[in-house]
Design an enzyme around this catalytic site. Structure first.
Site, short mmCIF file in Angstrom:
data_model
loop_
_atom_site.label_atom_id
_atom_site.label_comp_id
_atom_site.label_asym_id
_atom_site.label_seq_id
_atom_site.Cartn_x
_atom_site.Cartn_y
_atom_site.Cartn_z
N ASP A 107 0.77 -1.25 0.00
CA ASP A 107 0.00 0.00 0.00
C ASP A 107 0.80 1.30 0.00
O ASP A 107 0.25 2.35 -0.28
CB ASP A 107 -0.99 -0.01 1.18
CG ASP A 107 -2.26 0.77 0.85
OD1 ASP A 107 -2.53 1.01 -0.34
OD2 ASP A 107 -2.99 1.15 1.78
N HIS A 376 1.94 4.27 6.44
CA HIS A 376 1.79 4.92 5.13
C HIS A 376 0.59 5.87 5.08
O HIS A 376 0.38 6.53 4.06
CB HIS A 376 1.72 3.87 4.01
CG HIS A 376 0.61 2.89 4.17
ND1 HIS A 376 0.74 1.75 4.93
CD2 HIS A 376 -0.65 2.88 3.69
CE1 HIS A 376 -0.40 1.07 4.88
NE2 HIS A 376 -1.26 1.74 4.14
#
Length: 975
Positions: A107, A376
């Site tokens: 991701d 993230h």
């Protein structure tokens, strides 16, 4: 986070573990340890725990990556990536005796070349990524090149290469379209409802259940997708991800439907031409590995930036939430200082009064917070304000704990504090200092780097007349001047020279006796109208130190040029602030948001008038430039403070003299503006930019022209370093937080400093993901100008000196006349002996006491877990974690790129007598001599087998080669 746990994460693990027990064929992979650990500690029953042990044993539950979070790859620092990986791995090894061997980095928005190296060093056998440029992915897919062996580091090359799998265009979620229904397929539990689960158990968007009537249609859909993908890969093993974000909170309905489907396909495998099974990532890579194919090699080029469509360049997040990015890095550097400070205390003061268990708890609160924000959707600035506040609060709480710990250690080491107190406030200029105004006070300064450092520390004081003395009562060079930001206080700059990992104590007195601090005198120049600048008569104002002469153009009050005095090279150099105007209305075209940067047109200069003030004294000159929207504006909109230092005789001023320090004051911005500082030079750079990957290695960034969105697609992340150069001269920019950076024209480099956005994209609104950030930010950068050879020597050490500035702690002595007597210990500590120093091409990256209770002997650790005898109780304070990193690439510098041999016993003799050194894998869980990673056959090396890490000799000397990061457990003689 608590809400996520409540509504979703806790359910996932409870539900999945229970369901895995119901069918021997079922499997599951888990990634982020922060969530798992919260479940394990607070939710899991004894039965659940027993079941997890069994499932891990059977290989049906597999931990992949195993860090605290799935970290971002673009804006994180290598030290913080290693920290969060180490924290997660320590928990897994201590609790289960397992060590993750595969990655699932699906991701993060773009892929850095540092990551494959770190994962190889941590003992992984294969790496998996997904988000890379859409056009590049399409190309790799067509040519079956989504899998390769990646040599992420040019210097470590094949020694730390790793097999890498890029997911195809469907990425990591199951494709949900099914032709026989307008409902989605394969997501039988629907979508997790936040924060309260529905009472009736009916979630939004639950897929059509598998029935006798539709099972054949379901099977056809799944098989068709598998076959489409099979055309993109070289082996007949196809990874088919099942799940997505926030799935499996009701694993029962997931598995019961999928069981039926898999059985059906396998019963009709002759007809379908496919067999299917539940698998972990490890199962998949094992299958591919056993095919014994020969793979192509990818060099150290990374996959940044990342675009998903022609107008979707994910380069905005390199700058989003600059305040959070800044605090995350301050927290990281405070943790770095606190760890080595505590480690030294435990070794040197075994009978000290600071409670070690409490201290470890304080350090762990900051380890946890710094690890967590590497997520993230954390440091990237791509979270909602509420989640951003959670990260900030956790960081502030952890920092408060570590400051408190450092203060209590000083308190314990310094017997004179009986008539005073230490309150640590690790110093921030804006915060003001307790008691800084009039009380006689002392400051203790700790240098967390393993080099001797000469630098200035800045204090806010209430008087112009000040004196500063060292431990022995000798006056210390200092300068005091009016503050740029505050009317009521003054800035006191103190020149400090401190050995590696050492403390020094200074006494700061408002003037009683003779004046010792120089006073900086201010000259204000008239505000200049940039639109009517007189080009004819050029009047230049020089500011000079031992390394540079900087000229300012008095017609514009802007910088004009910098001359590097040693070579007499002059570079024309001017700096201005500009803003990109961006669109917030989706009906009118591409938008900028937390993730994306989509400028309408070229950046627009913000100011039509500039004011100038020069404050000069014997030690430093500060040039203050104020940018106004026009000549008559009341208030400035931007400010730029440039500081140049002059180092007196007898001090090593090499690093200090060569840096031009700049601080920018930016904000609050207007809505849908993105602020940049553009530095334009006459260097012929051919529009080539260099930026760092995670403060570890440098990437070459040639300018690329695209049909659409060229400006945004030429932005890159700058975590610590960016530079431009021509054949002879290089201009280096060093940063203390991440920024987006670009070279849009020859000789130019622009850094994005701040963003404030609002848009009406429904998805962004649903998650409150607009970036209406009205804050004022004060980023700092250091500029270094010189020949390539000269800047090569300076830029790694300077970048780390900016990252790890000395930690300043305060104490007040209540008795004015009594100069605090120093405990001999502190005095020895500082003026003499026990410092720790490494050569300038090495960095002591970690010196800490992790506190893990696991055995370094793998058989023993696994054995004690099987017997249910995991060590409970006190943490282990005897094991010290040490990491040493070589800063240079092979061939980067004739001297500094050489291998360095270090005697660890003599390096650490100031802490005590080293008895045992064990070399370990990056996160500490493998004995390096027992670590055998899969060796994939490549076009370079057709053989296959296991790749061994560096052999280590039994004694205490270690030779560190370019770019190596070496990890050790060190045990000292107990006192």
């Amino acid at each position: 986070l608590q809400e996520s746990m409540h509504a979703y994460a806790a359910n996932v693990y409870t539900s999945v573990v229970e369901e895995l027990m119901k069918g021997k064929q079922r499997k599951f992979i888990a990634v982020e340890q922060e969530f798992f650990q919260l479940w394990w500690d607070a939710v899991a029953t004894d039965t659940h725990r027993q079941q997890v042990h069994q499932l891990l044993q059977e290989g049906r539950l597999e931990f992949v990556i195993g860090g605290q979070v799935m970290h971002d790859e673009a804006v994180t620092l290598i030290d913080d990536q290693i920290l969060q990986l180490t924290e997660g791995h320590g928990f897994l090894y201590e609790t289960f005796g397992i060590r993750p061997q595969f990655s699932w980095h699906v991701d993060p928005f773009g892929a850095s070349a540092t990551t494959p190296t770190l994962f190889a060093l941590a003992g992984f056998n294969a790496h998996l990524i997904s988000r890379i440029d859409y056009d590049l992915k399409a190309d790799m897919q067509k040519t079956k090149k989504l899998q390769f062996v990646w040599q992420g580091s040019p210097s470590l090359s094949e020694r730390q290469e790793i097999f890498t799998h890029v997911m195809d265009q469907y990425s990591y979620c199951t494709p949900s379209q099914i032709p026989f229904s307008n409902r989605s397929g394969f997501y039988w539990n629907g979508i997790a409802a936040f924060p309260d689960p529905p009472k009736d158990g009916v979630y939004p968007n639950m897929s059509l259940p598998v029935t006798d009537t539709n099972i054949h249609l379901y099977a056809q859909t799944m098989v068709a997708n598998i076959k489409e993908r099979a055309a993109w890969f070289r082996t007949s093993d196809i990874l088919w991800p099942w799940g997505c974000d926030k799935q499996f909170f009701n694993a029962s309905v997931q598995y019961s439907n999928m069981d039926l489907l898999l059985d059906y396909i396998n019963k009709h495998s002759a007809e379908f031409g496919v067999t299917v099974q539940y698998a972990t990532v490890g199962d998949y890579f094992q299958a591919v590995y056993s095919r014994n194919l020969t793979w192509e090699i990818r060099d150290s080029q990374d996959f940044l930036p990342y675009s998903t469509e022609p107008f979707q360049a994910w380069t905005g997040f390199y700058t989003s939430r600059s305040t959070l990015k800044g605090i995350a890095r301050r927290a990281s550097s405070l943790l770095f200082a606190g760890e080595s400070f505590f480690t030294q205390y435990v070794q040197k003061h075994p009978a000290g009064s600071v409670c070690k268990c409490e201290a470890l708890k304080q350090l762990r609160s900051l380890r946890w917070a710094v690890s967590e924000v590497q997520h993230h959707d954390g440091i990237t600035g791509t979270e909602s304000p509420k989640v951003k506040d959670m990260y900030m609060n956790n960081l502030m709480y952890g920092m408060f704990n570590v400051k408190k710990l450092m203060a209590s250690i000083i308190f314990d080491m310094n017997s004179a504090t009986k008539n005073g107190e230490v309150y640590s406030s690790v110093y921030v200029k804006d915060s003001g200092v307790p008691g800084a105004t009039s009380i006689d006070q002392y400051i203790v300064i700790y240098n967390p780097l393993a080099w001797n450092i000469t630098t200035f520390v800045t204090l806010s004081v209430g008087h112009l007349a000040m004196s500063v003395y060292d431990e022995l009562g000798h006056p210390v060079p200092a300068q005091v001047q009016s503050s740029a930001e505050s009317r009521s206080t003054y800035d006191l700059y103190i020149l400090v020279a401190i050995s590696g990992l050492s403390c020094r104590k200074y006494h700061v007195k408002p003037l009683g006796g003779k004046q010792s601090a120089f006073i900086g005198r201010s000259v204000k120049y008239k505000r200049k109208d940039l639109t009517h600048a007189d080009q004819q008569s050029q009047q230049l104002l020089p500011v000079v130190n031992n390394c540079y002469q900087v000229l300012f153009d008095q017609n514009t009050n802007l910088m004009h040029s910098i001359t590097e005095r040693e070579t007499n090279q002059t570079v024309q150099l001017t700096q201005e602030f500009l803003e990109y105007h961006v669109n917030g209305d989706t009906t009118k075209g591409p938008i900028s948001d937390n993730y994306l940067f989509a400028p309408n047109a070229s950046a627009v200069p913000v100011s039509k008038a500039v004011g100038l003030e020069v404050v000069s004294g014997n030690l430093m000159t500060e040039i203050r430039q104020y940018f106004y929207s026009n000549v008559t504006s009341q208030d400035y909109i931007y400010a730029l403070y440039t500081r140049m230092y002059t180092v007196p005789e007898g001090y090593d001023g090499k690093l200090l003299c060569h840096r031009i320090e700049q601080e920018y004051r930016v904000g609050p911005l207007e809505l849908n503006r993105e602020a940049v500082l553009r530095t334009s030079t006459n260097l012929d750079t051919r529009q080539l930019l260099y930026t760092d990957d995670n403060g570890y290695q440098v990437q070459k960034r040639p300018f690329k022209a695209y049909e659409n969105n060229t400006v945004a697609r030429n932005y890159y992340p700058m975590v610590q370093t960016a530079y431009i150069e021509d054949d002879t001269t290089r201009l280096v920019l060093l940063a203390e937080r991440a920024h987006g950076v670009s070279s849009q024209r020859n000789g130019q480099v622009e850094v994005m400093l701040h963003r404030r956005l609002w848009n009406n994209l429904q998805w962004d609104l649903n998650y409150n993901l607009t970036l209406n950030d009205s804050s004022v930010v004060h980023p700092v950068m250091w500029l270094i100008l010189g020949t390539k050879a000269a800047t090569n020597i300076l830029y790694w050490t300077s970048g780390l000196a900016l990252e790890h500035r000395p930690v300043v702690m305060f104490g007040a002595s209540s008795d004015e006349g009594d100069k605090p007597k120093l405990h001999r210990q502190l005095q020895q500590n500082s003026v003499h002996g026990s410092h720790v120093t490494v050569p300038p091409n090495l960095h002591l990256q970690t010196l800490s006491i992790p506190g893990w209770r696991y055995s370094s002997d793998h058989a023993e650790q696994v054995g004690s877990i099987c017997m249910g005898r995991q060590k409970q109780g006190d943490a282990d304070f005897s094991r010290v974690l040490l990491r040493i990193r070589h800063l240079y690439e092979v061939g980067e510098d004739p001297v500094l790129s050489q291998p360095v041999t270090v005697d660890l016993k003599s390096l650490l003799k100031g802490l005590g007598s080293v008895m045992v050194v064990e070399e370990r894998s990056l996160t500490g869980t493998w004995d390096i001599n027992a670590l055998k990673r899969w060796k994939w056959k490549t076009t370079q090396h057709p053989g296959k087998g296991f790749s061994k890490s560096t052999e280590t000799s039994g004694n205490f000397t270690v030779t560190v080669y370019p770019k190596e990061i070496r990890t050790f457990f060190v045990y000292f003689q107990s006192q």
